[in-house]
Write an enzyme that holds these catalytic residues in place. Structure first.
Site, PDB file in Angstrom:
ATOM      1  N   THR A 270       1.151   1.196  -3.997  1.00 23.77           N
ATOM      2  CA  THR A 270       0.364   0.050  -3.554  1.00 23.77           C
ATOM      3  C   THR A 270      -0.694  -0.363  -4.584  1.00 23.77           C
ATOM      4  O   THR A 270      -0.969  -1.552  -4.748  1.00 23.77           O
ATOM      5  CB  THR A 270      -0.332   0.400  -2.235  1.00 23.77           C
ATOM      6  OG1 THR A 270      -0.840   1.734  -2.359  1.00 23.77           O
ATOM      7  CG2 THR A 270       0.636   0.361  -1.087  1.00 23.77           C
ATOM      8  N   PHE A 399      -6.300  -2.057   4.235  1.00 24.40           N
ATOM      9  CA  PHE A 399      -6.184  -0.598   4.274  1.00 24.40           C
ATOM     10  C   PHE A 399      -5.947  -0.067   5.683  1.00 24.40           C
ATOM     11  O   PHE A 399      -6.124   1.119   5.938  1.00 24.40           O
ATOM     12  CB  PHE A 399      -7.430   0.036   3.643  1.00 24.40           C
ATOM     13  CG  PHE A 399      -7.565  -0.272   2.169  1.00 24.40           C
ATOM     14  CD1 PHE A 399      -6.763   0.391   1.234  1.00 24.40           C
ATOM     15  CD2 PHE A 399      -8.443  -1.244   1.719  1.00 24.40           C
ATOM     16  CE1 PHE A 399      -6.863   0.104  -0.125  1.00 24.40           C
ATOM     17  CE2 PHE A 399      -8.544  -1.543   0.358  1.00 24.40           C
ATOM     18  CZ  PHE A 399      -7.744  -0.868  -0.560  1.00 24.40           C
ATOM     19  N   CYS A 406      -6.277   3.987   5.443  1.00 23.73           N
ATOM     20  CA  CYS A 406      -5.995   4.577   4.134  1.00 23.73           C
ATOM     21  C   CYS A 406      -7.068   5.576   3.718  1.00 23.73           C
ATOM     22  O   CYS A 406      -8.249   5.243   3.631  1.00 23.73           O
ATOM     23  CB  CYS A 406      -5.924   3.460   3.101  1.00 23.73           C
ATOM     24  SG  CYS A 406      -5.456   4.084   1.483  1.00 23.73           S
TER      25      CYS A 406
HETATM   26  C1  HEM Z   1      -2.592   4.865   4.671  1.00 21.09           C
HETATM   27  C2  HEM Z   1      -2.849   0.708   2.152  1.00 21.09           C
HETATM   28  C3  HEM Z   1      -3.851   3.244  -1.909  1.00 21.09           C
HETATM   29  C4  HEM Z   1      -3.006   7.365   0.493  1.00 21.09           C
HETATM   30  C5  HEM Z   1      -2.618   3.520   4.343  1.00 21.09           C
HETATM   31  C6  HEM Z   1      -2.478   2.428   5.290  1.00 21.09           C
HETATM   32  C7  HEM Z   1      -2.531   1.272   4.576  1.00 21.09           C
HETATM   33  C8  HEM Z   1      -2.725   1.626   3.192  1.00 21.09           C
HETATM   34  C9  HEM Z   1      -2.416  -0.142   5.146  1.00 21.09           C
HETATM   35  C10 HEM Z   1      -2.284   2.572   6.815  1.00 21.09           C
HETATM   36  C11 HEM Z   1      -0.812   2.676   7.140  1.00 21.09           C
HETATM   37  C12 HEM Z   1      -0.492   2.695   8.630  1.00 21.09           C
HETATM   38  O1  HEM Z   1      -1.366   2.449   9.463  1.00 21.09           O
HETATM   39  O2  HEM Z   1       0.670   2.940   8.949  1.00 21.09           O
HETATM   40  C13 HEM Z   1      -3.139   1.047   0.833  1.00 21.09           C
HETATM   41  C14 HEM Z   1      -3.360   0.084  -0.226  1.00 21.09           C
HETATM   42  C15 HEM Z   1      -3.663   0.796  -1.364  1.00 21.09           C
HETATM   43  C16 HEM Z   1      -3.610   2.198  -1.018  1.00 21.09           C
HETATM   44  C17 HEM Z   1      -3.268  -1.431  -0.061  1.00 21.09           C
HETATM   45  C18 HEM Z   1      -3.993   0.318  -2.760  1.00 21.09           C
HETATM   46  C19 HEM Z   1      -4.468  -0.867  -3.066  1.00 21.09           C
HETATM   47  C20 HEM Z   1      -3.757   4.588  -1.605  1.00 21.09           C
HETATM   48  C21 HEM Z   1      -4.025   5.670  -2.528  1.00 21.09           C
HETATM   49  C22 HEM Z   1      -3.784   6.836  -1.845  1.00 21.09           C
HETATM   50  C23 HEM Z   1      -3.355   6.469  -0.495  1.00 21.09           C
HETATM   51  C24 HEM Z   1      -4.503   5.503  -3.962  1.00 21.09           C
HETATM   52  C25 HEM Z   1      -3.918   8.263  -2.301  1.00 21.09           C
HETATM   53  C26 HEM Z   1      -4.493   8.664  -3.417  1.00 21.09           C
HETATM   54  C27 HEM Z   1      -2.783   7.017   1.821  1.00 21.09           C
HETATM   55  C28 HEM Z   1      -2.505   8.002   2.870  1.00 21.09           C
HETATM   56  C29 HEM Z   1      -2.400   7.293   4.083  1.00 21.09           C
HETATM   57  C30 HEM Z   1      -2.615   5.881   3.740  1.00 21.09           C
HETATM   58  C31 HEM Z   1      -2.348   9.508   2.686  1.00 21.09           C
HETATM   59  C32 HEM Z   1      -2.157   7.872   5.481  1.00 21.09           C
HETATM   60  C33 HEM Z   1      -3.486   8.187   6.106  1.00 21.09           C
HETATM   61  C34 HEM Z   1      -3.353   8.851   7.471  1.00 21.09           C
HETATM   62  O3  HEM Z   1      -2.633   8.357   8.343  1.00 21.09           O
HETATM   63  O4  HEM Z   1      -4.014   9.875   7.643  1.00 21.09           O
HETATM   64  N1  HEM Z   1      -2.781   3.003   3.068  1.00 21.09           N
HETATM   65  N2  HEM Z   1      -3.284   2.300   0.310  1.00 21.09           N
HETATM   66  N3  HEM Z   1      -3.369   5.098  -0.396  1.00 21.09           N
HETATM   67  N4  HEM Z   1      -2.855   5.765   2.383  1.00 21.09           N
HETATM   68 FE1  HEM Z   1      -3.165   4.068   1.365  1.00 21.09          FE
END
Ligand code: HEM
Length: 461
Positions: A270, A399, A406
């Site tokens: 992402t 996010f 996130c």
């Molecule tokens: C969850 C977007 C970068 C790790 C999410 C979710 C979104 C998202 C929308 C929620 C998903 C859901 O509700 O099903 C983004 C965007 C990013 C980004 C737009 C960059 C611009 C990152 C980075 C990492 C990361 C850099 C790790 C280093 C995670 C993890 C989850 C998550 C592990 C799950 C959290 C949980 O449910 O406990 N992200 N993300 N993301 N993201 Fe990101």
């Protein structure tokens, strides 16, 4: 009174399946439907109802965690073949979610970002090395290079492991397997039930790809264990050597593998797309680029080798606005889903069942009339601090929501701000193909086939 959820007339059995194109065109199609059918509408795909939500009032209502929680929707269920009960794909009631969340949270604090800064800068300089060689010689493939950068960054910051993507002609094998696996998972989600059997060759390929990714992650874990390194400074160290405060237990080996694979994927896909869209919009908006360059020039002058320190990132407020505005128009994880904890009524008139998927269509929320007129216009001033203060909380959701939002957002924004600033400080972005935005979707979004010619900036430019 209760009203039916808006939907177009559906065919028997298949429902609306044949009217929805696949891939990114599918996303554009549902965005158009949302414009015509409103902030909540329903698609019926082979007997499954999918509810699409995009209006501010409904998204605000659905953000209430006393009534709704994350829904692991069918596309995410397919991804469990890769991420298992890792944070992203875990069901809410799987105990490993809370455990891993608590163990890993400290690795995403602001203080932790300070620790990652030097490594992020090192990888950014490798990208710059490559772009310097390309400048004036050959075009660069923006999304491919942003993927090299973000993948090496999460590898080094999270796992102390160097994937050396800039030393390779082709993408790293993990990235190649991942993009094929995501494509397969997406197709599977869209295909006619019962036809999977005709896709045995792709299914076999998918299994091979998952095996390759797992094998690679297992190597990374094995090497760390063999090194005897007991530090807890990065994600892998925390997972291997800290215990959960509630149960007193560490994460088990299978779960560590799922988390590692999850972070290698979520940590780069992402962010890579977000950087690519930002570069696209800067290329097409010279007045915005000029303001952004004025900001970095004020910080670093015309030095050939800027030394950004941690505190500089907080000063790059216009760069941050540019990234946010790119994420407004194309949030690179375009959907998140929630489910009601009990049967309930939403929007004052639509009955929804306990556990039913309610998909938030983020790109359409980000075009809600509450953003003002001309929502299609790229305008980073929407994110001026004073306007941000006045903005409804749930109007901008790149996010996700609540406790399942996130975990990596600070990480992504620190990395992306640093890199974008360094790139525009150094290069002129030359739109040599007169690029027309084409979106590629394999669960996440990227500008497809976006290439740039580069020239080094001179003091006068
Ligand atoms: C969850 C977007 C970068 C790790 C999410 C979710 C979104 C998202 C929308 C929620 C998903 C859901 O509700 O099903 C983004 C965007 C990013 C980004 C737009 C960059 C611009 C990152 C980075 C990492 C990361 C850099 C790790 C280093 C995670 C993890 C989850 C998550 C592990 C799950 C959290 C949980 O449910 O406990 N992200 N993300 N993301 N993201 Fe990101």
């Amino acid at each position: 009174g209760i009203e039916p959820i808006p939907q177009r007339p559906a065919l028997p059995l298949v429902g609306h399946a044949f009217s929805v194109p696949s891939g990114a065109d599918g996303l554009l199609h549902v965005m158009k439907e949302a414009k015509e059918l409103g902030p909540l509408f329903r698609l019926r795909i082979f007997g499954n109802d999918i509810n699409f939500i995009s209006g501010l009032d409904l998204v605000t209502e659905l953000a209430d965690e006393t009534r709704f929680r994350k829904n692991v929707h069918p596309d995410l269920v397919v991804l469990r073949a890769i991420g298992g009960d890792g944070l992203f794909t875990a069901f809410n009631d799987e105990p490993n979610w809370r455990k891993a969340h608590d163990i890993l949270m400290p690795a995403f604090s602001l203080g932790a970002m300070r620790g990652y800064h030097a490594t992020m800068l090192k990888v950014a300089r490798e990208l710059i090395g490559k772009w310097d060689r390309a400048a004036g010689t050959e075009p660069v493939d923006v999304a491919a290079d942003m993927t090299r950068l973000t993948f090496d960054t999460i590898g080094l910051c999270g796992f102390g492991f160097d994937f050396e993507s800039f030393g390779r002609e082709e993408a790293h094998p993990f990235v190649t397997s991942l993009s094929r696996a995501l494509g397969f998972a997406q197709e599977k989600g869209e295909s006619i039930p019962g036809t999977e059997i005709f896709k045995w060759r792709q299914a076999e390929q998918f299994r091979g790809d998952v095996t390759l990714m797992q094998g690679l992650v297992d190597d990374v874990i094995r090497q760390r264990r063999a090194s005897g390194d007991q530090s807890t400074d990065d994600l892998l160290g925390r997972m291997l050597h800290t215990r959960d405060a509630v149960t007193g237990e560490p994460l088990d080996d299978v779960n560590i593998r799922h988390q590692a694979i999850t972070f290698l994927i979520a940590g780069h896909e992402t962010t890579s797309g977000a950087l690519s869209f930002a570069l696209y919009y800067l290329t097409k908006h010279p007045e915005v680029l000029a303001r952004a360059q004025a900001e970095v020039d004020a910080l670093w002058g015309d030095t050939d080798a800027p030394e950004p320190d941690y505190a500089d990132i907080g000063k790059l407020t216009y760069i941050r606005q540019v990234l946010n505005e790119g994420l407004r128009l194309w949030p690179t994880a375009p959907v998140y889903a929630v489910e009601p904890l009990e049967d309930t009524v939403i929007g004052g008139k639509y009955a929804v069942r306990k556990g039913e998927s309610l998909l938030v269509l983020i790109p359409q929320l980000h075009r809600d009339p509450a953003w003002g007129e001309n929502v299609e216009l790229f305008d980073p001033d929407r994110f001026l601090p004073e306007r941000e203060d006045a903005r409804p909380v749930h109007l901008f959701k790149p996010f996700g929501n609540g406790e399942r939002a996130c975990i990596g957002r600070q990480f992504a924004l620190h990395e992306a701000t640093l890199v974008l600033a360094l790139l525009i400080h150094r290069y002129r972005l030359i739109d040599h193909t007169n690029y027309q935005l084409k979106i590629k979707q394999s669960l996440t979004l990227k500008p497809d086939e976006f290439t740039l010619d580069l020239a080094r900036r001179t003091a006068a430019e």
